[in-house]
Structure formats: structure tokens, C-alpha cells
Write a protein that holds these residues in place. Structure first.
Motif, PDB file in Angstrom:
ATOM      1  N   VAL A  86     -13.078  -1.364   2.402  1.00  0.00           N
ATOM      2  CA  VAL A  86     -12.878  -1.531   1.459  1.00  0.00           C
ATOM      3  C   VAL A  86     -13.813  -1.022   0.813  1.00  0.00           C
ATOM      4  O   VAL A  86     -15.032  -0.563   1.573  1.00  0.00           O
ATOM      5  N   ASP A  88     -15.842   2.006  -2.733  1.00  0.00           N
ATOM      6  CA  ASP A  88     -15.952   1.990  -4.011  1.00  0.00           C
ATOM      7  C   ASP A  88     -15.797   2.815  -4.563  1.00  0.00           C
ATOM      8  O   ASP A  88     -16.699   4.261  -3.904  1.00  0.00           O
ATOM      9  N   VAL A  89     -14.423   3.463  -5.186  1.00  0.00           N
ATOM     10  CA  VAL A  89     -13.649   4.835  -5.858  1.00  0.00           C
ATOM     11  C   VAL A  89     -14.000   4.382  -7.672  1.00  0.00           C
ATOM     12  O   VAL A  89     -13.723   3.656  -7.680  1.00  0.00           O
ATOM     13  N   VAL A 147       1.502  -0.905  -0.139  1.00  0.00           N
ATOM     14  CA  VAL A 147       0.313  -0.112  -0.130  1.00  0.00           C
ATOM     15  C   VAL A 147       0.932   1.604   0.091  1.00  0.00           C
ATOM     16  O   VAL A 147       2.056   0.788   0.390  1.00  0.00           O
ATOM     17  N   THR A 148       0.549   2.801  -0.995  1.00  0.00           N
ATOM     18  CA  THR A 148       0.527   3.584  -0.474  1.00  0.00           C
ATOM     19  C   THR A 148       0.204   4.592   0.356  1.00  0.00           C
ATOM     20  O   THR A 148      -1.220   4.744   0.312  1.00  0.00           O
ATOM     21  N   GLU A 165       5.272   3.843   0.294  1.00  0.00           N
ATOM     22  CA  GLU A 165       5.568   2.497   0.165  1.00  0.00           C
ATOM     23  C   GLU A 165       5.728   1.515   1.315  1.00  0.00           C
ATOM     24  O   GLU A 165       6.415   1.283   1.461  1.00  0.00           O
ATOM     25  N   GLU A 177      -0.237   8.354   1.917  1.00  0.00           N
ATOM     26  CA  GLU A 177      -0.657   9.748   1.303  1.00  0.00           C
ATOM     27  C   GLU A 177       0.655  10.232   1.215  1.00  0.00           C
ATOM     28  O   GLU A 177       0.173  11.522   0.197  1.00  0.00           O
ATOM     29  N   GLU A 194     -14.241   1.130  -8.330  1.00  0.00           N
ATOM     30  CA  GLU A 194     -13.446  -0.302  -8.394  1.00  0.00           C
ATOM     31  C   GLU A 194     -12.617  -0.024  -6.975  1.00  0.00           C
ATOM     32  O   GLU A 194     -12.974   1.359  -6.063  1.00  0.00           O
ATOM     33  N   GLU A 195     -12.906  -0.590  -6.298  1.00  0.00           N
ATOM     34  CA  GLU A 195     -12.681  -1.497  -4.572  1.00  0.00           C
ATOM     35  C   GLU A 195     -11.243  -1.182  -4.522  1.00  0.00           C
ATOM     36  O   GLU A 195     -10.370  -1.332  -4.645  1.00  0.00           O
ATOM     37  N   GLN A 196     -10.895   0.012  -2.612  1.00  0.00           N
ATOM     38  CA  GLN A 196      -9.881   0.570  -2.371  1.00  0.00           C
ATOM     39  C   GLN A 196     -10.426   0.178  -1.146  1.00  0.00           C
ATOM     40  O   GLN A 196     -11.193   0.063  -0.553  1.00  0.00           O
ATOM     41  N   LEU A 197      -8.840   0.260  -0.550  1.00  0.00           N
ATOM     42  CA  LEU A 197      -8.362   0.356   0.630  1.00  0.00           C
ATOM     43  C   LEU A 197      -8.863   1.517   1.395  1.00  0.00           C
ATOM     44  O   LEU A 197      -7.870   2.633   0.557  1.00  0.00           O
ATOM     45  N   SER A 198      -9.110   2.442   2.714  1.00  0.00           N
ATOM     46  CA  SER A 198      -9.359   3.371   2.735  1.00  0.00           C
ATOM     47  C   SER A 198      -9.321   3.615   4.804  1.00  0.00           C
ATOM     48  O   SER A 198      -9.407   2.385   5.037  1.00  0.00           O
TER      49      SER A 198
END
Length: 100
Positions: free
Chosen positions: A60, A62-63, A12-13, A19, A15, A66-70
Motif C-alpha cells: 500500500v 500513498d499517491v 486491478v488494472t 483488468e 500497466e 490516496e492509498e494505492q496498491l503497488s
């Protein structure tokens, strides 16, 4: 891939563009939202900063389809979901030891 082949890792990267790798521990659904728990992967490198190396919980989202982690929205949400992961973990331990 099945977990019997070993743990799952993701990169993960943050803000700031840093990484890092995380080891997936568990996934739960709570209040209609999917949450994933991770531990920082042991890279064998020493960090200059004293960072917390506990459980990391991401959700998880939806952006644009597309599923992304937040990160979680609040401290209260984090505490509730952390409790759910701990309950699931202790339930798994009881099941592994044959207790009901």
C-alpha cells in the motif's frame, strides 16, 4: 465487511490496461509498510499464456493522498515479505489446531 460472509475480491488494472480480479488473503505490517497478499480469482476462463498463479504480494503506497496498491521494489523485499506472510499463515494454522 466481515470475512465470515466470504472472501474479499478486488479488481486491478496492470500497466498494460489488463483488468483482473484478486482474492484478498491477508494483510501485514512489516518494517513500517503495509503489505497485502492475494491469490488470482478463479474466473473459470482458460488463459492462453502460462501464468504463475501463486501468491501475489502488493504494498500500500500513498499517491497524492490516496492509498494505492503497488508492486514491490526488489526481489529481496519480495522474499522478506513473502517469508512474513508464510510465518503468519503457519502461525494461524497452529492456532487453529490448538497447538502452541
Amino acid at each position: 465487511m466481515s470475512e465470515e460472509f466470504g472472501p474479499d475480491f478486488i479488481s486491478v488494472t496492470d500497466e498494460d490496461g489488463n483488468e483482473f480480479e484478486l482474492e484478498h488473503v491477508d494483510t501485514i505490517e512489516y518494517n513500517g509498510q503495509i503489505y497485502m497478499a492475494f491469490f488470482p480469482a478463479d474466473t473459470g476462463e482458460e488463459s492462453d499464456a502460462e501464468e504463475e498463479t501463486g501468491l501475489i504480494i502488493l504494498k500500500v503506497v500513498d499517491v497524492d493522498g490516496e492509498e494505492q496498491l503497488s508492486t514491490l521494489d526488489s526481489e529481496e523485499e519480495l522474499e522478506e515479505v513473502y517469508g512474513q506472510f508464510m510465518d503468519a499463515l503457519f502461525q494461524e494454522e497452529e492456532d487453529d489446531h490448538g497447538e502452541s
